[in-house]
Write a protein that holds these residues in place. Structure first.
Motif, mmCIF file in Angstrom:
data_model
loop_
_atom_site.group_PDB
_atom_site.id
_atom_site.type_symbol
_atom_site.label_atom_id
_atom_site.label_comp_id
_atom_site.label_asym_id
_atom_site.label_seq_id
_atom_site.Cartn_x
_atom_site.Cartn_y
_atom_site.Cartn_z
ATOM 1 N N UNK A 12 4.230 13.411 -0.068
ATOM 2 C CA UNK A 12 2.865 13.415 0.471
ATOM 3 C C UNK A 12 2.559 12.159 1.283
ATOM 4 N N UNK A 13 3.592 11.469 1.753
ATOM 5 C CA UNK A 13 3.374 10.229 2.510
ATOM 6 C C UNK A 13 2.716 10.517 3.845
ATOM 7 N N UNK A 62 3.770 -0.989 3.889
ATOM 8 C CA UNK A 62 3.387 0.395 3.570
ATOM 9 C C UNK A 62 4.580 1.036 2.872
ATOM 10 N N UNK A 63 4.468 1.203 1.567
ATOM 11 C CA UNK A 63 5.578 1.638 0.716
ATOM 12 C C UNK A 63 5.548 3.146 0.494
ATOM 13 N N UNK A 64 6.630 3.647 -0.047
ATOM 14 C CA UNK A 64 6.791 5.071 -0.415
ATOM 15 C C UNK A 64 6.703 5.982 0.805
ATOM 16 N N UNK A 65 7.336 5.542 1.906
ATOM 17 C CA UNK A 65 7.317 6.398 3.109
ATOM 18 C C UNK A 65 8.188 7.627 2.926
ATOM 19 N N UNK A 78 0.861 -1.184 0.000
ATOM 20 C CA UNK A 78 0.000 0.000 0.000
ATOM 21 C C UNK A 78 0.895 1.231 0.000
ATOM 22 N N UNK A 79 0.684 2.119 -0.951
ATOM 23 C CA UNK A 79 1.482 3.341 -1.024
ATOM 24 C C UNK A 79 1.047 4.309 0.067
ATOM 25 N N UNK A 90 10.581 1.696 1.974
ATOM 26 C CA UNK A 90 10.747 2.430 0.722
ATOM 27 C C UNK A 90 11.473 1.488 -0.227
ATOM 28 N N UNK A 91 10.735 0.902 -1.166
ATOM 29 C CA UNK A 91 11.339 -0.062 -2.087
ATOM 30 C C UNK A 91 12.352 0.602 -2.995
ATOM 31 N N UNK A 92 12.138 1.870 -3.318
ATOM 32 C CA UNK A 92 13.046 2.565 -4.223
ATOM 33 C C UNK A 92 14.391 2.828 -3.561
ATOM 34 N N UNK A 93 14.384 3.170 -2.275
ATOM 35 C CA UNK A 93 15.627 3.490 -1.558
ATOM 36 C C UNK A 93 16.056 2.378 -0.610
#
Length: 701
Positions: free
Chosen positions: A277-278, A270-273, A242-243, A307-310
C-alpha cells in the motif's frame, strides 16, 4: 516538719510514751527525713523526702527549659517566617547554636520558623528578647557560588572534525530501528518487545564510505515524548522516518516540531517503499501539509526513498548524511575538561549504576571525576554500544560509564571537575539550592494557608463581637476524633523500571490519571530489580509491584509469595497501562443501573368495583418492549414522574397475565389504589441491575 515535732514535744506530758519515743526517733532519724505518728496503729514512722525533692528539681529544670523566664537582655529584631540561617546571622553564631535553642528541631539553614511562640521561647533561652519587624529588603546574596559550569565556546581554530550526531525520529512502527540495524548490520529490532523502541539508544556506526556517524534511536510511542525531545536537543542532524504506506502520523508531526524547536537541519527518509500500500506521492503531499517541502516538489529538504528491510537506497541516504555533515562543518574541541550529555541511565545487578552519554567536548578517560546534576562519578570503566572496553572517548562518540555513586537523570549535563572533593562540593551546593527552592515553594503555600486561616479567624471574631459572646457554639454535629474507615476503592503502586527514561515515561503516563472512582497512589518508584524493601512496602500499603523489563530474584519472589504481594512483569508500556486499568476496574464496586424493559401509553381510565369502593385501572397500549407484572413501573405526566411502584393486577382482555407484548392493549392496576390516571400518561416498565464499572482514564495512547 519542725512545727509538727515541736507540737508533739510540747504536749508530751499528756503522752509520755510518745515524747520518749519521739526523742529517740528524732535523734536517730535519717538525714532529710520527716517523723510521722500513726495514731491508729500507735507507731512512729520516718519517710525520706530526698527522692521527691530531686524529682521536683528535675521537673523545675525541664519546665525552665521548655518555658524559659522572661529575659532582661538585649532586644533583637526578627520577622515572621524567618529562616534558621537568617536567625544564625542575627546571633552571629552557626546554625547548630540555633538548633540547640530550638531543642534540636532545626534540620538545615533553610528551615522556615513559622511558630512565633516557639521562636520567642528559643530567643529567651539565649538570654535575649525579641521584637517583630517587617522583613528587611533582601540584599544581594553573599553565598559563595560553588557550582560547576561549562567553559566558554571554543575558538574555531581549536575545533577538530568529529562524527555528526544523527537522531532518527518518527512515528511508532515506521521502521526507525530497522533502518539503524541495516546501517550497522545488527538485529536490535529482534530484541525489542511489542515491536516498539522503549529506550533511547546511542551507538557509533562506520558507513561503507568510511565515515563515522553517531546515531540516536528515539522511541516513536506517544509515551516517550520526553526521550524524543532530548534526542532532538542533542543532535546535529535529524533523520525523519515516514512510512510510505501510513504517511504522516501524530508522532511524525511532534518530531517535526521538536526538530524545528532545536533548530537542526532535517533529512526525510520515506521508508517501506516496497509495501503493497505504499504511496510515495501521497506521503510527500502530507509532508507538505505540515510544512516540510521536499526537493522533488521544489523545496529545500532532502528526501530519500528507501526500504530498510530490504536495504534499498541506503547508500543514497548515507551519502546525503555525509554531505549534510560536511556542509555544516561539524567540529569539536578534544582538549580540556570533559563536557557531555546523559542519554540514558540504568542499574545493572552486577556492574552497578551505569550511564550512557555522548561526549561534546574534551576527551573522557578512565579515572576522570564527573558531576551530573547532584550525582558524581569517578570513571571506573568505559564501554561502547557493543560492550567493548574503551581507553578514551573523544567528542561526538557515545560511551557507557561505570563508577556512578548515584544515577544521573537523563538529559543532564555532565562536567568534569578536578577532584572528588570538588565534585562533592558541587553536589552539595546543588542539593542546597534545590532544597532552598523547595522550601521557598513550601513557604508560599504556608503563607497562603495562614492567610486563609486568618481570614476565617477574623470572620468568626467579628461574628462573636456582634453576638456579644466569648465563644461560638459548634456548627453541626461534633466530628469524631477518630475518623471512620473510608470505603473508597484505592490502588497503591510500586514501579520498578530498567532505565531512567522508561521510568520517566511511565510516571508521565500515570500523572494523567485523575479519576474519582478509584484513588491511585504511587508509593515508591525506582530503577533496577525488585528488592526486599519493595516487597515490604507493597505488603504494608497493600500495593502491587509493577516490574517493567526488570528481573525479580528468586528469594524476593519467594518473600512476595509468602506475604501475598503481587508482582506483575511487563515489557511494553501500553500493556502495563492496560493491566493497570484492569486492576483498577476490579476494585470498583458494581453500580446499580436502570434497565427500561418496555413503555406503554394510557388511553383511558376505568373504574371497577373492589368491594365497596371504586378502584381506577389504566387502559394502556404497549408501544415498546414488553411489560412484566413483577417489575417496577413509573408513571410520567407532562415530563414529570408522579408515581413509582408495583402492580397488583395486569390483564389482557379478561385474563390475568404476567407479560404484555408490544402492540397489545392491557389493563394495569397499581398497588396504590388511590392513583388516578389521565389520557396520554406514559408508563415505564423497568428493573434495576448491577453493572460492572469501568475506569474513565485515557493516558493519551
Amino acid at each position: 516538719m519542725a512545727l509538727w515535732t515541736r507540737s508533739i514535744l510540747k504536749h508530751s506530758r499528756f503522752y509520755p510514751s510518745i515524747a520518749s519515743s519521739n526523742n529517740r526517733l528524732i535523734q536517730n532519724r535519717p538525714e532529710n527525713s520527716t517523723v510521722y505518728y500513726d495514731f491508729t496503729n500507735n507507731i512512729h514512722t520516718t519517710q525520706s523526702f530526698h527522692k521527691k525533692r530531686k524529682t521536683a528539681e528535675e521537673r523545675k529544670a525541664q519546665s525552665a527549659l521548655q518555658y524559659p523566664p522572661k529575659a532582661k537582655g538585649d532586644v533583637i529584631d526578627v520577622w515572621r517566617n524567618i529562616t534558621a540561617g537568617e536567625l544564625a546571622g542575627i546571633f552571629q553564631r552557626d546554625v547548630k547554636y540555633v538548633s540547640d535553642l530550638f531543642l534540636g528541631d532545626i534540620r538545615s539553614r533553610h528551615t522556615v520558623i513559622t511558630d512565633i511562640k516557639e521562636l520567642q521561647n528559643a530567643i529567651r533561652r539565649s538570654g535575649k528578647r525579641m521584637r517583630i519587624i517587617a522583613k528587611p529588603a533582601e540584599e544581594e546574596s553573599q553565598v559563595e557560588d560553588k557550582d560547576a559550569y561549562p567553559r566558554p565556546p571554543p575558538k574555531k581554530s581549536d575545533l577538530k572534525f568529529r562524527p555528526p550526531i544523527v537522531t532518527v525520529m518518527g512515528h511508532v512502527d515506521h521502521g526507525k530501528t530497522t533502518l539503524l540495524d541495516a546501517l550497522r548490520h545488527s538485529s536490535v529490532v529482534d530484541q525489542e518487545f511489542g515491536g516498539i523502541t522503549q529506550h533511547i539508544g546511542a551507538f557509533s556506526v562506520q558507513l561503507q564510505t568510511g565515515a563515522k556517524v553517531t546515531f540516536l534511536d528515539t522511541p516513536g510511542h506517544a509515551a516517550f515524548s520526553a526521550m524524543r525531545a532530548r534526542g532532538a536537543n542533542l543532535t546535529d542532524i535529524v533523520v525523519l522516518v515516514v512510512a510510505a504506506d501510513d504517511g504522516v502520523m501524530e508522532q511524525t508531526v511532534e518530531s517535526i516540531k521538536m526538530a524545528r524547536k532545536a533548530k537542526v537541519p532535517m533529512l526525510v527518509a520515506i521508508n517501506k517503499i516496497d509495501a503493497p500500500k505504499a504511496n510515495v506521492e501521497r506521503t510527500e503531499q502530507m509532508l507538505m501539509q505540515v510544512g516540510i517541502q521536499v526537493e522533488r516538489v521544489g523545496g529545500d529538504v532532502q528526501a530519500v526513498h528507501i526500504s530498510a528491510l530490504k536495504c534499498i537506497n541506503l547508500d543514497q541516504l548515507t551519502e546525503a548524511l555525509v554531505l549534510q555533515a560536511e556542509l555544516m562543518e561539524i567540529g569539536g574541541d578534544p582538549s580540556g575538561p570533559v563536557e557531555a550529555v546523559v542519554v540514558e541511565s540504568r542499574v545493572d545487578p552486577h556492574r552497578g549504576r551505569l550511564c550512557t552519554l555522548v561526549v561534546q567536548r574534551g576527551t573522557l578517560k578512565k579515572g576522570d571525576v564527573l558531576t551530573a546534576d547532584t550525582a558524581i562519578a569517578k570513571v571506573r570503566l568505559l564501554r561502547d554500544s557493543n560492550g567493548q572496553i574503551l581507553d578514551s572517548v573523544e567528542p561526538g562518540y557515545p560511551a557507557e560509564v561505570e563508577g556512578w555513586k548515584d544515577l544521573p537523570p537523563a538529559g543532564a549535563l555532565v562536567l568534569e571537575v578536578e577532584s572528588e572533593r570538588r565534585a562533592r562540593e558541587v553536589s552539595k551546593f546543588r542539593e542546597d539550592k534545590k532544597e532552598a527552592e523547595r522550601l521557598e515553594e513550601d513557604a508560599v503555600a504556608i503563607s497562603a494557608k495562614m492567610e486563609q486561616h486568618e481570614k476565617v479567624y477574623k470572620e468568626r471574631l467579628q461574628l462573636k463581637r456582634r453576638l456579644g459572646r466569648f465563644k461560638l457554639r459548634p456548627e453541626g454535629p461534633r466530628k469524631p476524633e477518630i475518623p471512620e474507615g473510608d470505603n473508597e476503592p484505592f490502588i497503591n503502586l510500586i514501579i520498578k523500571a530498567d532505565v531512567d527514561g522508561t521510568l520517566e515515561a511511565i510516571l508521565e503516563a500515570l500523572s494523567t490519571y485523575h479519576s474519582k472512582k478509584c484513588k491511585m497512589d504511587i508509593v515508591s518508584y525506582g530503577i533496577g530489580a525488585v528488592t526486599e524493601n519493595d516487597v515490604e512496602l507493597a505488603d504494608t500499603f497493600k500495593g502491587i509491584i509493577y516490574a517493567f523489563n526488570v528481573d525479580c530474584p528468586s528469594r524476593i519472589q519467594q518473600q512476595a509469595n509468602e506475604n501475598s504481594v503481587p508482582i506483575q512483569h511487563y515489557n511494553v508500556i501500553y500493556k502495563l497501562i492496560d493491566a493497570l486499568k484492569e486492576d483498577i476496574n476490579e476494585r470498583l464496586p458494581p453500580k446499580q443501573v436502570e434497565d427500561v424493559v418496555g413503555e406503554a401509553k394510557v388511553l383511558q381510565q376505568f373504574l371497577i368495583n373492589d368491594g365497596r369502593r371504586k378502584v381506577s385501572v389504566a387502559g394502556c397500549h404497549c408501544e415498546k418492549g414488553i411489560l412484566k407484572k413483577n417489575l417496577q413501573f413509573r408513571i410520567i405526566r407532562n415530563n414529570e414522574t408522579i408515581h413509582e411502584g408495583t402492580l397488583s393486577s395486569m390483564r389482557y382482555l379478561k385474563e390475568e397475565v404476567d407479560t404484555i407484548k408490544s402492540g397489545s392493549d392491557c389493563g394495569l392496576q397499581f398497588a396504590d389504589k388511590s392513583l388516578l390516571f389521565e389520557a396520554d400518561d406514559k408508563i415505564i416498565c423497568y428493573e434495576h441491575k448491577m453493572e460492572t464499572q469501568t475506569i474513565d482514564w485515557d493516558p493519551g495512547f
